[in-house]
Design an enzyme around this catalytic site. Structure first.
Site, PDB file in Angstrom:
ATOM      1  N   GLU A  37     -20.058  -0.357   7.990  1.00 53.37           N
ATOM      2  CA  GLU A  37     -19.856   1.088   7.854  1.00 53.37           C
ATOM      3  C   GLU A  37     -18.653   1.569   8.661  1.00 53.37           C
ATOM      4  OE1 GLU A  37     -21.043   3.482   5.988  1.00 53.37           O
ATOM      5  OE2 GLU A  37     -22.673   2.431   4.997  1.00 53.37           O
ATOM      6  N   GLU A  58     -15.510   3.450   6.782  1.00 51.69           N
ATOM      7  CA  GLU A  58     -15.203   4.857   7.031  1.00 51.69           C
ATOM      8  C   GLU A  58     -13.993   5.100   7.922  1.00 51.69           C
ATOM      9  OE1 GLU A  58     -18.695   7.025   8.198  1.00 51.69           O
ATOM     10  OE2 GLU A  58     -19.544   6.834   6.184  1.00 51.69           O
ATOM     11  N   GLU A  76     -11.380  12.210   6.801  1.00 55.75           N
ATOM     12  CA  GLU A  76     -10.431  11.998   7.884  1.00 55.75           C
ATOM     13  C   GLU A  76     -11.154  11.329   9.045  1.00 55.75           C
ATOM     14  OE1 GLU A  76      -6.998  14.728  10.044  1.00 55.75           O
ATOM     15  OE2 GLU A  76      -8.786  15.703   9.267  1.00 55.75           O
TER      16      GLU A  76
END
Length: 139
Positions: free
Chosen positions: A59, A63, A109
């Site tokens: 993860e 991300e 972002e």
């Protein structure tokens, strides 16, 4: 009819301590693409057949594009109200990384925040509580 237990969804979140060599730069927060909108720790769901630690590393990469090394377990957060969508239980780790984070996958972002500049009022879920716990134990 077989018994099918109903349990919380298992998730994992990471407090990524970003370094430049030996210099601590801050922690990484993401701006979420999907509701609930706001800032969050990077994280997500643990897949069936996946170790929680492996899910954390996956993860974080998905991300933030960062490769992380797990430093320690911070704790397990399981308040049924921690996620407005449904009941989740999150295993939260502190991890270390170097490099420049970039938002990817579910993150619009990814940015580095100095510990004294964490915008607690913009955090979603129970991530303000998690980060307050982290700051109490951060050395």
């Amino acid at each position: 009819m077989p018994f099918t237990p109903k349990t919380p969804y298992l998730t994992t979140d990471g407090i990524i301590e970003l370094y430049d060599g030996d210099r601590f730069k801050g922690i990484v927060l993401i701006e979420r693409k999907n509701p609930p909108l706001g800032l969050a720790l990077p994280g997500g769901f643990v897949d069936v057949g996946e170790r929680v630690e492996d899910a954390l590393v996956r993860e974080m990469k998905e991300e933030t594009t960062l490769d992380v090394q797990i430093v320690r377990l911070l704790g397990v957060y399981s308040d049924p109200k921690r996620d407005p969508r449904f009941h989740t239980a999150s295993v939260v780790y502190v991890a270390r990384a170097e490099g420049e984070p970039r938002g990817a996958d579910d993150a619009k972002e990814a940015k580095v925040y100095a510990l004294e500049a964490i915008p607690f009022n913009k955090l979603v879920f129970d991530h303000a509580t998690i980060l307050q716990d982290y700051l109490r134990t951060h050395v």
